[in-house]
Design an enzyme around this catalytic site. Structure first.
Site, PDB file in Angstrom:
ATOM      1  N   ASP A  30      37.707  49.087  42.824  1.00  0.00           N
ATOM      2  CA  ASP A  30      38.218  49.664  44.074  1.00  0.00           C
ATOM      3  C   ASP A  30      39.595  50.298  43.856  1.00  0.00           C
ATOM      4  O   ASP A  30      40.381  49.829  43.026  1.00  0.00           O
ATOM      5  CB  ASP A  30      38.308  48.534  45.119  1.00  0.00           C
ATOM      6  CG  ASP A  30      38.468  49.066  46.528  1.00  0.00           C
ATOM      7  OD1 ASP A  30      38.278  50.274  46.742  1.00  0.00           O
ATOM      8  OD2 ASP A  30      38.789  48.260  47.426  1.00  0.00           O
ATOM      9  N   HIS A  47      38.355  59.250  40.974  1.00  0.00           N
ATOM     10  CA  HIS A  47      37.051  58.775  40.497  1.00  0.00           C
ATOM     11  C   HIS A  47      36.873  59.103  39.012  1.00  0.00           C
ATOM     12  O   HIS A  47      36.320  58.317  38.254  1.00  0.00           O
ATOM     13  CB  HIS A  47      35.918  59.383  41.326  1.00  0.00           C
ATOM     14  CG  HIS A  47      35.895  58.896  42.743  1.00  0.00           C
ATOM     15  ND1 HIS A  47      36.029  57.563  43.072  1.00  0.00           N
ATOM     16  CD2 HIS A  47      35.765  59.553  43.922  1.00  0.00           C
ATOM     17  CE1 HIS A  47      35.979  57.422  44.395  1.00  0.00           C
ATOM     18  NE2 HIS A  47      35.828  58.623  44.928  1.00  0.00           N
ATOM     19  N   ARG A  81      30.275  58.093  53.327  1.00  0.00           N
ATOM     20  CA  ARG A  81      31.435  58.928  52.943  1.00  0.00           C
ATOM     21  C   ARG A  81      31.101  60.408  53.133  1.00  0.00           C
ATOM     22  O   ARG A  81      29.919  60.771  53.227  1.00  0.00           O
ATOM     23  CB  ARG A  81      31.803  58.652  51.487  1.00  0.00           C
ATOM     24  CG  ARG A  81      32.300  57.251  51.323  1.00  0.00           C
ATOM     25  CD  ARG A  81      32.891  57.012  49.961  1.00  0.00           C
ATOM     26  NE  ARG A  81      33.418  55.662  49.929  1.00  0.00           N
ATOM     27  CZ  ARG A  81      34.366  55.237  49.120  1.00  0.00           C
ATOM     28  NH1 ARG A  81      34.899  56.047  48.246  1.00  0.00           N
ATOM     29  NH2 ARG A  81      34.778  53.999  49.170  1.00  0.00           N
ATOM     30  N   LEU A 141      26.122  43.713  24.709  1.00  0.00           N
ATOM     31  CA  LEU A 141      26.454  43.602  26.133  1.00  0.00           C
ATOM     32  C   LEU A 141      25.342  44.165  27.017  1.00  0.00           C
ATOM     33  O   LEU A 141      24.815  45.249  26.736  1.00  0.00           O
ATOM     34  CB  LEU A 141      27.739  44.409  26.389  1.00  0.00           C
ATOM     35  CG  LEU A 141      28.168  44.568  27.844  1.00  0.00           C
ATOM     36  CD1 LEU A 141      28.786  43.270  28.367  1.00  0.00           C
ATOM     37  CD2 LEU A 141      29.173  45.708  27.998  1.00  0.00           C
TER      38      LEU A 141
END
Ligand code: FPP
Length: 250
Positions: A30, A47, A81, A141
């Site tokens: 965030d 972003h 948004r 991962l």
């Protein structure tokens, strides 16, 4: 937690052996917009820098040997948004899976997308499926990208799947148990997050991994997501190592 060989050193190294290394780290990324605003930049730039932070974090998690990393990239509510921002975020996701796919694959990362697929543009969907397909046998991962994801929506989908099995006579109502629900979540077979990190100073869960986070440790950091990196991840894991987890016991 293992102490460093130097008895004066302040840094303790999280280890898998004593449980101080989390199996699953989940992050609510965030603050991209506020990071950009502070600098007089367009939100898209925030972003973009958020995507850079994501790359650094994936690399660090992979090098630390964390088995699972979940990232909240786009929530079911983010459709609210402005159209331009939604389109920018879709574009960034496509850029990320296209540009970083080979690198992730080389790093032995297995990518899994969690969230609703209905409503996504067919080009994005095919990129996501390609990414999952290419990396599905990787053993390093596991990166869970929550895209068009909502925890409550996930529970609705699991409930529908259970109801269908009941109607089909495969499951009895009185037999429904925790595992029946878990097995029907996007995260079936994946351990619950040990720690949830949220950047930007906001202190809420915002419909992220609703079922899975009931015993997670929460860490709310006063940094905007674009400023997060491998070092910040290390600090978070050290903090996790200091927490005492009792899972409802004593
Ligand atoms: C929150 O910042 C961030 C998001 C809604 C998107 C998360 C984006 C990334 C992790 C980088 C892009 C990568 C992909 C894979 C899409 P915010 O816009 O809510 O910031 P604000 O609260 O300060 O306005």
């Amino acid at each position: 937690m293992t102490q460093s060989a130097d008895t004066h050193a302040q840094v303790s190294i999280p280890s898998k052996e004593d449980g101080s290394m989390p199996s699953h780290v989940a992050i609510i990324c965030d603050g991209n917009g506020r990071w950009a605003k502070q600098r007089g930049l367009p939100r898209l730039e925030g972003h973009r820098r958020g995507m850079e932070a994501l790359r650094k974090t994936i690399q660090a998690a992979s090098e630390l040997g964390i088995p699972y990393l979940s990232i909240f990239a786009f929530s079911s509510e983010n459709w609210r948004r402005p159209v331009q921002e939604v389109s920018d975020l879709m574009g960034l996701l496509r850029l990320f899976v296209r540009r970083d796919l080979n690198d992730l694959h080389k790093r032995n990362v297995r990518v899994k997308i969690i969230g609703e697929r209905v409503g996504l543009e067919s080009e994005i969907l095919s990129d996501l499926i390609k990414t999952e397909e290419l990396t599905k046998d990787n053993t390093g991962l596991t990166l869970l990208i929550a895209f068009n994801y909502g925890g409550r929506q996930e529970l609705v989908a699991a409930t529908q799947a259970i109801a269908q099995d009941v109607v089909a006579g495969k499951l009895k109502v009185e037999d429904i148990n925790l595992a029946d629900i878990e097995q029907r979540l996007y995260t079936a077979g994946i351990p619950d997050p040990d720690i949830v990190i949220r950047t930007s100073g906001e202190q809420r869960i915002s419909n992220f991994l609703t079922w899975q986070t009931v015993y997670s440790e929460f860490l709310f950091l006063p940094v905007f997501w674009p400023d997060f990196d491998g070092e910040a991840l290390n600090v978070a894991i050290e903090e996790y190592g200091r927490r005492e987890r009792r899972f409802g016991g004593l």
